[in-house]
Write an enzyme that holds these catalytic residues in place. Sequence first.
Site, PDB file in Angstrom:
ATOM      1  CD  GLU A 167      -2.576  -1.850   0.466  1.00 35.99           C
ATOM      2  OE1 GLU A 167      -1.622  -2.668   0.499  1.00 35.99           O
ATOM      3  OE2 GLU A 167      -3.688  -2.155   0.044  1.00 35.99           O
ATOM      4  CE1 TYR A 169       0.113   3.903   5.171  1.00 33.99           C
ATOM      5  CE2 TYR A 169      -0.733   1.722   4.668  1.00 33.99           C
ATOM      6  CZ  TYR A 169      -0.952   3.041   4.992  1.00 33.99           C
ATOM      7  OH  TYR A 169      -2.238   3.505   5.144  1.00 33.99           O
ATOM      8  NE  ARG A 217      -3.038  -6.340   2.495  1.00 36.07           N
ATOM      9  CZ  ARG A 217      -3.856  -5.350   2.782  1.00 36.07           C
ATOM     10  NH1 ARG A 217      -3.824  -4.792   3.979  1.00 36.07           N
ATOM     11  NH2 ARG A 217      -4.718  -4.913   1.883  1.00 36.07           N
ATOM     12  CG  HIS A 255      -2.961   4.403   0.843  1.00 36.72           C
ATOM     13  ND1 HIS A 255      -4.145   3.709   0.727  1.00 36.72           N
ATOM     14  CD2 HIS A 255      -2.371   3.940   1.965  1.00 36.72           C
ATOM     15  CE1 HIS A 255      -4.265   2.872   1.742  1.00 36.72           C
ATOM     16  NE2 HIS A 255      -3.197   2.992   2.503  1.00 36.72           N
ATOM     17  CB  ALA A 317     -11.416  -5.223   5.394  1.00 31.41           C
ATOM     18  CD  GLN A 346     -22.416   7.067   0.397  1.00 30.40           C
ATOM     19  OE1 GLN A 346     -22.758   6.369  -0.534  1.00 30.40           O
ATOM     20  NE2 GLN A 346     -23.264   7.851   1.020  1.00 30.40           N
ATOM     21  CE  LYS A 432     -23.383   5.247  -6.896  1.00 26.97           C
ATOM     22  NZ  LYS A 432     -24.165   6.408  -6.466  1.00 26.97           N
TER      23      LYS A 432
HETATM   24  P1  FAD Z   1     -36.670   7.107  -0.984  1.00 21.28           P
HETATM   25  O1  FAD Z   1     -35.593   6.180  -1.313  1.00 21.28           O
HETATM   26  O2  FAD Z   1     -36.983   8.178  -1.929  1.00 21.28           O
HETATM   27  O3  FAD Z   1     -37.978   6.228  -0.720  1.00 21.28           O
HETATM   28  C1  FAD Z   1     -39.248   6.780  -0.549  1.00 21.28           C
HETATM   29  C2  FAD Z   1     -40.304   5.741  -0.886  1.00 21.28           C
HETATM   30  O4  FAD Z   1     -41.572   6.218  -0.476  1.00 21.28           O
HETATM   31  C3  FAD Z   1     -40.438   5.443  -2.371  1.00 21.28           C
HETATM   32  O5  FAD Z   1     -40.276   4.061  -2.594  1.00 21.28           O
HETATM   33  C4  FAD Z   1     -41.852   5.908  -2.733  1.00 21.28           C
HETATM   34  O6  FAD Z   1     -42.453   5.078  -3.704  1.00 21.28           O
HETATM   35  C5  FAD Z   1     -42.544   5.793  -1.401  1.00 21.28           C
HETATM   36  N1  FAD Z   1     -43.708   6.675  -1.241  1.00 21.28           N
HETATM   37  C6  FAD Z   1     -43.769   8.028  -1.346  1.00 21.28           C
HETATM   38  N2  FAD Z   1     -44.989   8.466  -1.034  1.00 21.28           N
HETATM   39  C7  FAD Z   1     -45.739   7.365  -0.752  1.00 21.28           C
HETATM   40  C8  FAD Z   1     -47.092   7.173  -0.345  1.00 21.28           C
HETATM   41  N3  FAD Z   1     -47.930   8.179  -0.143  1.00 21.28           N
HETATM   42  N4  FAD Z   1     -47.514   5.910  -0.159  1.00 21.28           N
HETATM   43  C9  FAD Z   1     -46.690   4.850  -0.321  1.00 21.28           C
HETATM   44  N5  FAD Z   1     -45.411   4.993  -0.685  1.00 21.28           N
HETATM   45  C10 FAD Z   1     -44.932   6.224  -0.887  1.00 21.28           C
HETATM   46  N6  FAD Z   1     -27.250   7.661  -1.609  1.00 21.28           N
HETATM   47  C11 FAD Z   1     -26.109   7.296  -1.095  1.00 21.28           C
HETATM   48  O7  FAD Z   1     -25.936   7.363   0.118  1.00 21.28           O
HETATM   49  N7  FAD Z   1     -25.083   6.812  -1.872  1.00 21.28           N
HETATM   50  C12 FAD Z   1     -25.214   6.703  -3.194  1.00 21.28           C
HETATM   51  O8  FAD Z   1     -24.270   6.287  -3.877  1.00 21.28           O
HETATM   52  C13 FAD Z   1     -26.432   7.073  -3.785  1.00 21.28           C
HETATM   53  N8  FAD Z   1     -26.602   6.962  -5.107  1.00 21.28           N
HETATM   54  C14 FAD Z   1     -27.790   7.341  -5.646  1.00 21.28           C
HETATM   55  C15 FAD Z   1     -27.949   7.221  -7.021  1.00 21.28           C
HETATM   56  C16 FAD Z   1     -29.150   7.592  -7.592  1.00 21.28           C
HETATM   57  C17 FAD Z   1     -29.303   7.466  -9.078  1.00 21.28           C
HETATM   58  C18 FAD Z   1     -30.213   8.081  -6.787  1.00 21.28           C
HETATM   59  C19 FAD Z   1     -31.524   8.478  -7.411  1.00 21.28           C
HETATM   60  C20 FAD Z   1     -30.051   8.212  -5.434  1.00 21.28           C
HETATM   61  C21 FAD Z   1     -28.831   7.851  -4.849  1.00 21.28           C
HETATM   62  N9  FAD Z   1     -28.617   7.970  -3.496  1.00 21.28           N
HETATM   63  C22 FAD Z   1     -27.445   7.569  -2.946  1.00 21.28           C
HETATM   64  C23 FAD Z   1     -29.594   8.606  -2.616  1.00 21.28           C
HETATM   65  C24 FAD Z   1     -30.379   7.593  -1.789  1.00 21.28           C
HETATM   66  O9  FAD Z   1     -30.941   6.645  -2.623  1.00 21.28           O
HETATM   67  C25 FAD Z   1     -31.418   8.344  -0.986  1.00 21.28           C
HETATM   68  O10 FAD Z   1     -30.780   9.213  -0.090  1.00 21.28           O
HETATM   69  C26 FAD Z   1     -32.298   7.390  -0.207  1.00 21.28           C
HETATM   70  O11 FAD Z   1     -32.949   6.514  -1.082  1.00 21.28           O
HETATM   71  C27 FAD Z   1     -33.341   8.153   0.592  1.00 21.28           C
HETATM   72  O12 FAD Z   1     -34.120   7.213   1.263  1.00 21.28           O
HETATM   73  P2  FAD Z   1     -35.619   7.490   1.705  1.00 21.28           P
HETATM   74  O13 FAD Z   1     -36.088   6.223   2.275  1.00 21.28           O
HETATM   75  O14 FAD Z   1     -35.667   8.698   2.546  1.00 21.28           O
HETATM   76  O15 FAD Z   1     -36.420   7.843   0.392  1.00 21.28           O
HETATM   77  P1  NAP Z   2     -27.199  17.401  -4.751  1.00 22.44           P
HETATM   78  O1  NAP Z   2     -25.981  16.647  -4.490  1.00 22.44           O
HETATM   79  O2  NAP Z   2     -27.702  18.353  -3.752  1.00 22.44           O
HETATM   80  O3  NAP Z   2     -26.990  18.137  -6.132  1.00 22.44           O
HETATM   81  C1  NAP Z   2     -27.946  18.954  -6.708  1.00 22.44           C
HETATM   82  C2  NAP Z   2     -27.332  19.675  -7.911  1.00 22.44           C
HETATM   83  O4  NAP Z   2     -28.329  20.466  -8.480  1.00 22.44           O
HETATM   84  C3  NAP Z   2     -26.181  20.557  -7.549  1.00 22.44           C
HETATM   85  O5  NAP Z   2     -25.180  20.381  -8.525  1.00 22.44           O
HETATM   86  C4  NAP Z   2     -26.765  21.960  -7.619  1.00 22.44           C
HETATM   87  O6  NAP Z   2     -25.677  22.734  -8.073  1.00 22.44           O
HETATM   88  C5  NAP Z   2     -27.908  21.815  -8.598  1.00 22.44           C
HETATM   89  N1  NAP Z   2     -29.066  22.654  -8.291  1.00 22.44           N
HETATM   90  C6  NAP Z   2     -29.680  22.846  -7.098  1.00 22.44           C
HETATM   91  N2  NAP Z   2     -30.756  23.663  -7.241  1.00 22.44           N
HETATM   92  C7  NAP Z   2     -30.835  23.985  -8.542  1.00 22.44           C
HETATM   93  C8  NAP Z   2     -31.709  24.803  -9.307  1.00 22.44           C
HETATM   94  N3  NAP Z   2     -32.730  25.435  -8.747  1.00 22.44           N
HETATM   95  N4  NAP Z   2     -31.485  24.910 -10.625  1.00 22.44           N
HETATM   96  C9  NAP Z   2     -30.451  24.282 -11.220  1.00 22.44           C
HETATM   97  N5  NAP Z   2     -29.572  23.502 -10.540  1.00 22.44           N
HETATM   98  C10 NAP Z   2     -29.765  23.354  -9.211  1.00 22.44           C
HETATM   99  O7  NAP Z   2     -28.403  16.416  -5.023  1.00 22.44           O
HETATM  100  P2  NAP Z   2     -28.543  15.161  -5.969  1.00 22.44           P
HETATM  101  O8  NAP Z   2     -27.520  15.073  -7.003  1.00 22.44           O
HETATM  102  O9  NAP Z   2     -29.977  15.230  -6.387  1.00 22.44           O
HETATM  103  O10 NAP Z   2     -28.361  13.950  -5.002  1.00 22.44           O
HETATM  104  C11 NAP Z   2     -29.279  13.740  -3.924  1.00 22.44           C
HETATM  105  C12 NAP Z   2     -28.571  13.108  -2.786  1.00 22.44           C
HETATM  106  O11 NAP Z   2     -28.274  11.765  -3.108  1.00 22.44           O
HETATM  107  C13 NAP Z   2     -27.276  13.828  -2.540  1.00 22.44           C
HETATM  108  O12 NAP Z   2     -27.331  14.606  -1.381  1.00 22.44           O
HETATM  109  C14 NAP Z   2     -26.256  12.744  -2.461  1.00 22.44           C
HETATM  110  O13 NAP Z   2     -25.627  12.702  -1.195  1.00 22.44           O
HETATM  111  C15 NAP Z   2     -26.991  11.447  -2.684  1.00 22.44           C
HETATM  112  N6  NAP Z   2     -26.246  10.751  -3.707  1.00 22.44           N
HETATM  113  C16 NAP Z   2     -25.025  10.306  -3.375  1.00 22.44           C
HETATM  114  C17 NAP Z   2     -24.290   9.671  -4.311  1.00 22.44           C
HETATM  115  C18 NAP Z   2     -22.931   9.132  -3.948  1.00 22.44           C
HETATM  116  O14 NAP Z   2     -22.294   8.555  -4.793  1.00 22.44           O
HETATM  117  N7  NAP Z   2     -22.477   9.253  -2.745  1.00 22.44           N
HETATM  118  C19 NAP Z   2     -24.765   9.489  -5.580  1.00 22.44           C
HETATM  119  C20 NAP Z   2     -26.014   9.978  -5.904  1.00 22.44           C
HETATM  120  C21 NAP Z   2     -26.743  10.617  -4.939  1.00 22.44           C
HETATM  121  P3  NAP Z   2     -25.734  24.315  -8.304  1.00 22.44           P
HETATM  122  O15 NAP Z   2     -26.599  24.833  -7.205  1.00 22.44           O
HETATM  123  O16 NAP Z   2     -24.326  24.761  -8.261  1.00 22.44           O
HETATM  124  O17 NAP Z   2     -26.310  24.446  -9.665  1.00 22.44           O
HETATM  125 FE1  SF4 Z   3     -19.139  -1.255   2.902  1.00 20.04          FE
HETATM  126 FE2  SF4 Z   3     -20.202   1.187   2.513  1.00 20.04          FE
HETATM  127 FE3  SF4 Z   3     -20.468  -0.090   4.840  1.00 20.04          FE
HETATM  128 FE4  SF4 Z   3     -18.091   0.895   4.131  1.00 20.04          FE
HETATM  129  S1  SF4 Z   3     -19.941   2.069   4.543  1.00 20.04           S
HETATM  130  S2  SF4 Z   3     -18.493  -1.103   5.015  1.00 20.04           S
HETATM  131  S3  SF4 Z   3     -18.121   0.480   1.971  1.00 20.04           S
HETATM  132  S4  SF4 Z   3     -21.318  -0.719   2.875  1.00 20.04           S
END
Ligand code: FAD
Ligand code: NAP
Ligand code: SF4
Length: 680
Positions: A167, A169, A217, A255, A317, A346, A432
């Site tokens: 790594e 080190y 290692r 690293h 791990a 994360q 993913k």
């Molecule tokens: P949600 O996941 O939005 O779930 C809400 C649920 O409520 C939905 O299934 C919806 O159908 C249901 N619902 C809403 N209203 C009603 C109702 N009235 N009756 C019944 N059901 C209802 N987060 C990370 O930490 N790491 C990542 O790498 C990451 N990657 C992401 C990539 C993408 C493309 C997206 C879209 C999101 C990603 N996120 C990631 C964000 C993460 O998925 C969200 O932060 C998380 O899903 C939020 O969880 P939640 O349960 O609050 O809401």
């Molecule tokens: P986000 O990270 O808050 O990004 C929103 C983006 O939209 C920013 O780039 C912002 O940049 C822009 N924005 C905000 N308001 C806007 C407006 N009115 N008009 C135009 N642009 C606007 O949110 P997200 O991408 O929707 O992701 C949601 C959450 O999911 C995030 O908080 C993230 O932590 C999680 N997530 C995590 C991962 C991961 O790999 N860890 C992956 C996907 C999602 P400007 O304001 O500069 O334009």
């Molecule tokens: Fe695995 Fe993510 Fe948990 Fe770290 S935070 S142990 S990478 S699932």
Amino acid sequence: MSSPYPHLLAPLDLGFTTLKNRVLMGSMHTGLEDIPNGYDAMAAFYAARAKGGVGLIVTGGFAPNTDSMIMPGDGLLDNETTAARHRVITEAVHPYGAKICLQILHTGRYAYVKQPVAPSALKAPINPATPRAMSEDDIRRTIADYAQCAAMAQFAGYDGVEVMGSEGYLINEFLSPVTNHRDDQWGGSFENRARFGLEVLRAVRERVGPNFIIIFRLSLIDLVDGGLAWDEVVQMAKAVEQAGATIINSGVGWHEARIPTIATMVPRGAFTAFTRRLKDALQGAVKIPLIASNRINDPQLAEDLLARGDADMVSMARPFLADAEFVNKAAAGRADAINTCIACNQACLDHIFSRKLCSCLVNPYACREAQIAAQFAVPPAPTFRKVAVVGAGPAGLAAATTLAERGHKVTLFDAASDVGGQFNLARRIPGKEEFGETLRYFRTRLKELKVDVQLGQRVAAEALKGYDHVVIATGIVPRTPAIPGIEHAKVTTYIDLIEGRKQAGKRVAVVGAGGIGFDVAELLTHAHDGADPIASYHKEWGIDTTYTENRGGLAKPEMPAPVREVFLLQRKTSKVGDGLAKTTGWARRLLLQKRGVHMMGGCDYLKIDDAGLHIAIEGKPRVIEVDTVVICAGQEPRRELVAGLEAAGLPYTLVGGADVAAELDAKRAIAQATEFALAF
Ligand code: FAD
Ligand code: NAP
Ligand code: SF4
């Protein structure tokens, strides 16, 4: 009954001791080392994994002297008083039949101190401090410090030590011509560069005697320009056995390497071919066991690689942060109940790099074992209630399962036809796919806990009468920015795009460069459908699988032809992607740059029309001629239920995105919902 994983669960005879299976829990710095009562917390943490069936545990790294800590004040083991404090750890682990080794880590030029030490005064690209070249005296003293540290580990009741030799080190720095420019007996030829690591091993073996495990290692592939050549890796493996090692563990990438090696975008088992290559090259010349590592998180994958003879043992791990009971569940034929590590980093590595206590996104209990009242069990609720959880995203799933574990009668509703919420979008992003494992785990838990799951039902407040409490886990609604022309046919939400309801053209603008904007850009530029993911990863990142082209295992990256031209935009003037996570953000940015994605900050969105997206940067207007505009402009909480529940006088709690959408991620959603359910 026959074992579901006969190779993985087979004992391993080391001559003087036997490991109960082929599973090694790899070394992780958790931050428990640095908290008050840290030894008790570490004891609870490791004991949970020992109880969960792990054969051999390696602790986080402990420094053999003050030069070698990552930061001043980090764990040091050099005397009997400190060693005696470790006894609580070894005594907690041994009753479960597991063995435990202490890792001895000298960080060399990676130490974040004013003046680190290294073989040569060459600064690491990831550390602002230039190290001091070690003198002959420094080297001799450091070798003795390793031996003293090992002896103290033995005094503390450990079964062995792991000498960290990879790594990037200190030991790796001596071994590599990149970091070792010495012209004395410790540098120059391979024999001279190898001398330091081998002297360390000999000194340790002499001090601890024959019946003590010494894992070395070894860096199988440095992934830095000019690093070790393959024949040197093979020679080192032979020399390590001669010098007294009991087991060789494999290390992958320094690293400072600009290639991701453990992130979720790295396919499972991406490096086991290198362990295989080493086994073939040694052809029985080395008798001690060889361990495979990196992106192994599944018992079948581990079983298959052992059955093929790629390695003798498997190191995992982070999978043991995600699920302490991994091995027991596998042994019981319940792999579907394993809470799989999704390699997001994360809550583990990202926390450690910001000096926060490590935990796990999918298992918020990790590293908090000592705080859970009943040992390793969720305490029952004082009174059982009838609870409706609305929304089966990560927050709703965590709330429903934890409430049910505590004895409440839970109904979980979701409007969609499956559980998962936004994780069903995340798992469709190339690289993913692991996010689907979390949903498999929760489906199993819901069944085991007999949660009443009602899918395909968008619930209104009236339907919730009769419940004692409602958990609103309804997530978010995507934000629609007020850009003139937002209703144009070329505009799509990220949801419609990811779910395939809308197709993107050849030129695409992505409005918003947060986590979702980056994921959408990844989806739009991914060119490997149908290809072997491991081969594609090796090619795209420039990993020399034949290990002939270059020292360090690097090859010229081979980028597939671009699928489409993508513009990733934000209003902020900061670097695009600046807010992404520390340990993975750089790789996500780099990959999109390699694919030619245009990343533009400081954008003013003027309008969308047939010509494309009109923007202005620093007042200068320009048209980005695109066929598709994908809106990824953040999210707002979805809270339609609140007014109705208040009107009906029904008590409720908001969790996850429904509570706060800003900066929401699944780590917060799961942790918040779990904490609520534990306190309810
Ligand atoms: P949600 O996941 O939005 O779930 C809400 C649920 O409520 C939905 O299934 C919806 O159908 C249901 N619902 C809403 N209203 C009603 C109702 N009235 N009756 C019944 N059901 C209802 N987060 C990370 O930490 N790491 C990542 O790498 C990451 N990657 C992401 C990539 C993408 C493309 C997206 C879209 C999101 C990603 N996120 C990631 C964000 C993460 O998925 C969200 O932060 C998380 O899903 C939020 O969880 P939640 O349960 O609050 O809401
Ligand atoms: P986000 O990270 O808050 O990004 C929103 C983006 O939209 C920013 O780039 C912002 O940049 C822009 N924005 C905000 N308001 C806007 C407006 N009115 N008009 C135009 N642009 C606007 O949110 P997200 O991408 O929707 O992701 C949601 C959450 O999911 C995030 O908080 C993230 O932590 C999680 N997530 C995590 C991962 C991961 O790999 N860890 C992956 C996907 C999602 P400007 O304001 O500069 O334009
Ligand atoms: Fe695995 Fe993510 Fe948990 Fe770290 S935070 S142990 S990478 S699932």
